[in-house]
Design a protein around this motif. Structure first.
Motif, short mmCIF file in Angstrom:
data_model
loop_
_atom_site.label_atom_id
_atom_site.label_comp_id
_atom_site.label_asym_id
_atom_site.label_seq_id
_atom_site.Cartn_x
_atom_site.Cartn_y
_atom_site.Cartn_z
N UNK A 3 15.35 53.02 98.97
CA UNK A 3 14.48 53.57 100.01
C UNK A 3 15.23 54.16 101.18
N UNK A 4 16.52 54.34 101.05
CA UNK A 4 17.31 54.91 102.14
C UNK A 4 17.62 53.93 103.24
N UNK A 5 17.31 52.63 103.05
CA UNK A 5 17.59 51.61 104.06
C UNK A 5 18.83 50.83 103.65
N UNK A 6 19.76 50.73 104.57
CA UNK A 6 21.04 50.09 104.30
C UNK A 6 21.22 48.86 105.16
N UNK A 7 21.64 47.77 104.54
CA UNK A 7 21.96 46.54 105.26
C UNK A 7 23.41 46.65 105.73
N UNK A 8 23.63 46.67 107.04
CA UNK A 8 24.96 46.88 107.60
C UNK A 8 25.91 45.72 107.29
N UNK A 9 25.37 44.51 107.16
CA UNK A 9 26.23 43.37 106.80
C UNK A 9 26.80 43.55 105.40
N UNK A 23 29.11 49.24 113.20
CA UNK A 23 28.21 49.52 114.30
C UNK A 23 28.67 50.74 115.10
N UNK A 24 29.97 50.90 115.28
CA UNK A 24 30.50 52.09 115.97
C UNK A 24 30.07 53.36 115.24
N UNK A 25 30.22 53.35 113.93
CA UNK A 25 29.87 54.52 113.12
C UNK A 25 28.37 54.78 113.16
N UNK A 26 27.57 53.71 113.02
CA UNK A 26 26.12 53.92 113.01
C UNK A 26 25.62 54.41 114.36
N UNK A 27 26.25 54.01 115.44
CA UNK A 27 25.85 54.52 116.77
C UNK A 27 26.07 56.02 116.85
N UNK A 28 27.17 56.49 116.31
CA UNK A 28 27.44 57.94 116.31
C UNK A 28 26.43 58.66 115.43
N UNK A 29 26.20 58.13 114.21
CA UNK A 29 25.25 58.77 113.29
C UNK A 29 23.83 58.79 113.87
N UNK A 30 23.48 57.72 114.57
CA UNK A 30 22.16 57.68 115.21
C UNK A 30 22.10 58.71 116.33
N UNK A 32 23.53 61.57 116.51
CA UNK A 32 23.39 62.95 116.02
C UNK A 32 22.19 63.10 115.09
N UNK A 33 21.38 62.06 115.01
CA UNK A 33 20.10 62.17 114.31
C UNK A 33 20.15 62.03 112.80
N UNK A 34 21.22 61.52 112.23
CA UNK A 34 21.29 61.36 110.78
C UNK A 34 20.66 60.06 110.30
N UNK A 35 20.64 59.06 111.18
CA UNK A 35 20.05 57.76 110.80
C UNK A 35 19.16 57.27 111.93
N UNK A 36 18.35 56.26 111.58
CA UNK A 36 17.59 55.57 112.61
C UNK A 36 17.66 54.07 112.31
N UNK A 37 17.70 53.28 113.38
CA UNK A 37 17.76 51.83 113.21
C UNK A 37 16.38 51.29 112.90
N UNK A 45 18.55 56.09 106.42
CA UNK A 45 19.16 57.42 106.30
C UNK A 45 18.02 58.43 106.28
N UNK A 46 17.98 59.32 107.27
CA UNK A 46 16.89 60.28 107.38
C UNK A 46 16.95 61.36 106.30
N UNK A 47 18.10 61.58 105.71
CA UNK A 47 18.25 62.63 104.71
C UNK A 47 17.89 62.20 103.31
N UNK A 48 17.48 60.94 103.11
CA UNK A 48 17.14 60.49 101.76
C UNK A 48 15.76 61.00 101.36
N UNK A 49 15.42 60.82 100.07
CA UNK A 49 14.12 61.28 99.57
C UNK A 49 12.97 60.71 100.38
N UNK A 50 13.13 59.44 100.77
CA UNK A 50 12.02 58.82 101.51
C UNK A 50 11.87 59.43 102.89
N UNK A 51 12.93 60.07 103.40
CA UNK A 51 12.85 60.71 104.71
C UNK A 51 12.45 62.17 104.60
N UNK A 52 12.45 62.73 103.39
CA UNK A 52 12.04 64.11 103.21
C UNK A 52 13.03 65.13 103.71
N UNK A 53 14.26 64.74 103.99
CA UNK A 53 15.24 65.66 104.55
C UNK A 53 15.86 66.59 103.54
#
Length: 151
Positions: A3-9, A23-30, A32-37, A45-53
């Motif tokens: 579903x485009x959802x990733x467990x950071x642990x 967390x440093x990487x995800x803050x940058x990706x968030x 620039x709008x590529x992911x959302x927490x 991940x906003x670009x996955x099928x479930x995000x329609x990107x």
């Protein structure tokens, strides 16, 4: 990730890195709008099928590239181990030869021997095993001798 959802642990464990780096990487990706927490340890991940990107091809390409890099890294690790093994064998052989008095008197390399090594065609290197404080005179040219004191 499902579903485009990733467990950071899980990502930190799989990549063998500190969670702080993830967390440093995800803050940058968030930023620039590529992911959302989704929660503290889950991102979407906003670009996955479930995000329609529509960026699935890019994600698949990156996944394939990551796998190729992992395989290449494994080959390099195997090659490094092989070289380390060869190095240990050579060091043991040299120690054995150095400890045998019948070989010590013949343990030398001539100038021509060194010059015939392609890497040393342009320059000359000297390898000397000697006690500290030994003074070595090297005739560089017919009119010049250089003196070195080994430390």
């Amino acid at each position: 990730a499902p579903g485009g959802v990733l467990d950071l642990n899980k990502a930190a464990d799989m990549l063998l890195v500190q969670k702080r780096r993830i967390y440093d990487i995800t803050n940058v990706l968030e930023g620039i709008g590529l992911i959302e927490k989704k929660s503290k340890n889950h991102i979407h991940w906003k670009g996955s099928k479930s995000g329609g990107g529509g960026d699935d091809d890019e994600v698949d390409g990156l996944s394939k590239e990551l796998e190729e890099l992992r395989q290449h890294n494994e080959l390099l690790a195997q090659e490094e181990k092989l070289l380390d093994d060869h190095s240990r064998v050579m060091q043991a052989s040299l120690k054995t030869l150095g400890d045998d008095s019948k070989y010590v008197q013949q343990a030398y390399v001539s100038h021509d021997d060194v010059r015939n090594i392609r890497a040393f065609e342009v320059e000359t290197r000297m390898f000397i095993k000697a006690p500290p404080g030994l003074r070595v005179e090297v005739k560089v040219r017919n009119d010049y001798t250089d003196v070195f004191k080994l430390g």
